[in-house]
Design a protein around this motif. Structure first.
Motif, PDB file in Angstrom:
ATOM      1  N   CYS A   1     -33.522 -22.560  75.875  1.00  0.00           N
ATOM      2  CA  CYS A   1     -32.157 -23.084  76.012  1.00  0.00           C
ATOM      3  C   CYS A   1     -31.300 -22.768  74.787  1.00  0.00           C
ATOM      4  O   CYS A   1     -30.127 -23.156  74.729  1.00  0.00           O
ATOM      5  CB  CYS A   1     -32.189 -24.607  76.175  1.00  0.00           C
ATOM      6  SG  CYS A   1     -32.896 -25.144  77.722  1.00  0.00           S
TER       7      CYS A   1
ATOM      8  N   ARG B   1     -27.111 -21.156  79.399  1.00  0.00           N
ATOM      9  CA  ARG B   1     -28.571 -21.007  79.434  1.00  0.00           C
ATOM     10  C   ARG B   1     -29.076 -21.839  80.620  1.00  0.00           C
ATOM     11  O   ARG B   1     -28.901 -23.061  80.639  1.00  0.00           O
ATOM     12  CB  ARG B   1     -29.217 -21.542  78.151  1.00  0.00           C
ATOM     13  CG  ARG B   1     -28.847 -20.783  76.885  1.00  0.00           C
ATOM     14  CD  ARG B   1     -29.558 -19.432  76.817  1.00  0.00           C
ATOM     15  NE  ARG B   1     -29.216 -18.707  75.601  1.00  0.00           N
ATOM     16  CZ  ARG B   1     -28.182 -17.883  75.469  1.00  0.00           C
ATOM     17  NH1 ARG B   1     -27.339 -17.675  76.466  1.00  0.00           N
ATOM     18  NH2 ARG B   1     -27.963 -17.256  74.326  1.00  0.00           N
TER      19      ARG B   1
ATOM     20  N   ILE C   1     -25.982 -25.776  78.936  1.00  0.00           N
ATOM     21  CA  ILE C   1     -27.405 -25.666  79.268  1.00  0.00           C
ATOM     22  C   ILE C   1     -27.675 -26.431  80.560  1.00  0.00           C
ATOM     23  O   ILE C   1     -27.218 -27.569  80.719  1.00  0.00           O
ATOM     24  CB  ILE C   1     -28.251 -26.303  78.133  1.00  0.00           C
ATOM     25  CG1 ILE C   1     -28.084 -25.506  76.826  1.00  0.00           C
ATOM     26  CG2 ILE C   1     -29.721 -26.423  78.537  1.00  0.00           C
ATOM     27  CD1 ILE C   1     -28.517 -26.268  75.589  1.00  0.00           C
TER      28      ILE C   1
ATOM     29  N   SER D   1     -33.432 -12.763  79.834  1.00  0.00           N
ATOM     30  CA  SER D   1     -32.963 -13.279  81.117  1.00  0.00           C
ATOM     31  C   SER D   1     -33.841 -12.704  82.213  1.00  0.00           C
ATOM     32  O   SER D   1     -34.354 -11.592  82.094  1.00  0.00           O
ATOM     33  CB  SER D   1     -31.494 -12.917  81.337  1.00  0.00           C
ATOM     34  OG  SER D   1     -30.941 -13.730  82.355  1.00  0.00           O
TER      35      SER D   1
END
Ligand code: NAI
Length: 301
Positions: free
Chosen positions: A228, A147, A97, A235
């Motif tokens: 996250c 993410r 992340i 996206s």
């Protein structure tokens, strides 16, 4: 509803020594993530450095039983941005992340804005987001998971007086994430943008104290933390969050008007059809530049 957990996940949060970044770090660590708390620790307008803010957040996480390390590098140079991501890989073996959150302000109206203030804001926000994203993308792509949440602003999406530098950087970040979204799609790397509103030291100069209290960073964190998570599959999207309000913002293009190119097109013809050209009803949100071009090609007269 089962709790979203981040056990086994490693997160890097830039500018996490206070404000929004701190709220993200505490929430992610509280849900099991191992966190790199990055913060240069300068002033709100990007002067100086101080290791205290990042260390304090790490201390809080550890006191609550979580795992975190501090990192004091600047996002705004390629070499130091790489060290931020490397800190996650060195300490925890990977990065899952990335929250691009570090930021400064140097507000001035256009004519009064010094070139140095324009460049500095672009460097921290836009270059910083690019550098950290580029450094994190390799390891994320290799592991087939990532993410990335970057931070824009209503000042960029909608405009604000005295923030040409900041608005340009923030909308640049939206463009950057739209492209990272395309490049990451095949590898499970998702790139999205948050438009937050929160009472922090950046907004304390413009928000009355009672408003600052009403829009705590803690009210933005749930959206960013969800973005996250493994559960979140979007996206290239923009989500807004602040004061208990959550929404999605998007760039929408109207269906438009097609003229016969063979017959010639004049400015007067544009003027005559400007209402239809401007209309958004029946419009689309395109997933990529190719989709938009495909629409135009399919309808060309
Ligand atoms: P903040 O000033 O509390 O947090 C920003 C952090 O970034 C600071 O701790 C600062 O030391 C750190 N930082 C600055 N330059 C850095 C660099 N070169 N390298 C590493 N760290 C650096 O402010 P806030 O409000 O929490 O801002 C977080 C992000 O949210 C920023 O990108 C800001 O532009 C954005 N934002 C905030 C809004 C709000 O309402 N608070 C509205 C829209 C966007």
């Amino acid at each position: 509803m089962s709790e979203l957990r981040f056990d086994g996940k490693v997160a890097v949060i830039t500018g996490a020594g206070g404000g929004l970044g701190e709220a993200y770090a505490l929430m992610l660590a509280g849900r099991g993530a191992r966190v790199v708390v990055n913060d240069l620790g300068g002033t709100f307008d990007g002067k100086g450095s101080d290791s205290t803010p990042a260390q304090k957040v790490v201390d809080q996480i550890k006191a609550a039983g979580g795992e975190a390390i501090a990192n004091y590098e600047s996002v705004s140079e390629w070499e130091s941005a790489q060290k931020i991501i490397q800190a996650a890989v060195d300490s925890y073996g990977k990065i899952d992340i990335l929250i691009n959150n570090a930021g400064i302000l140097r507000d001035k109206s256009l004519l009064k804005m010094e070139i140095a203030d324009y460049l500095k804001v672009i460097e921290v926000h836009l270059h910083g987001t690019f550098f950290c994203t580029k450094a994190a993308f390799g390891p994320m792509r290799e592991q087939g998971y990532g993410r990335i949440v970057s931070t824009a602003s209503a000042a960029g999406v909608y405009g604000n007086f005295g923030q040409t530098n900041y608005g340009a950087a923030k909308m640049g970040i939206v463009g950057l994430m739209n492209c990272v979204c395309q490049e990451g799609a095949r590898y499970g790397v998702l790139a999205n943008t948050v438009v937050p509103t929160a009472g922090t030291r950046l907004t304390a100069t413009v928000m009355p104290p009672d408003v600052v209290d009403k829009v705590k960073p803690e009210y933005v964190a749930p959206m960013v933390v969800y973005m996250c998570s493994e559960k979140f599959q979007e996206s290239g999207k923009i989500f807004t969050a602040g004061g208990g309000y959550f929404s999605r913002a998007a760039i929408v293009e109207g269906p438009g008007v097609f003229f016969d190119t063979e017959a010639g097109i004049t400015p007067d013809m544009i003027a005559g059809k400007i209402e239809q050209i401007s209309a958004l009803e029946g419009g689309s949100e395109y997933d990529s530049a190719m989709d938009q071009t495909g629409y135009v090609l399919s309808k060309m007269i």
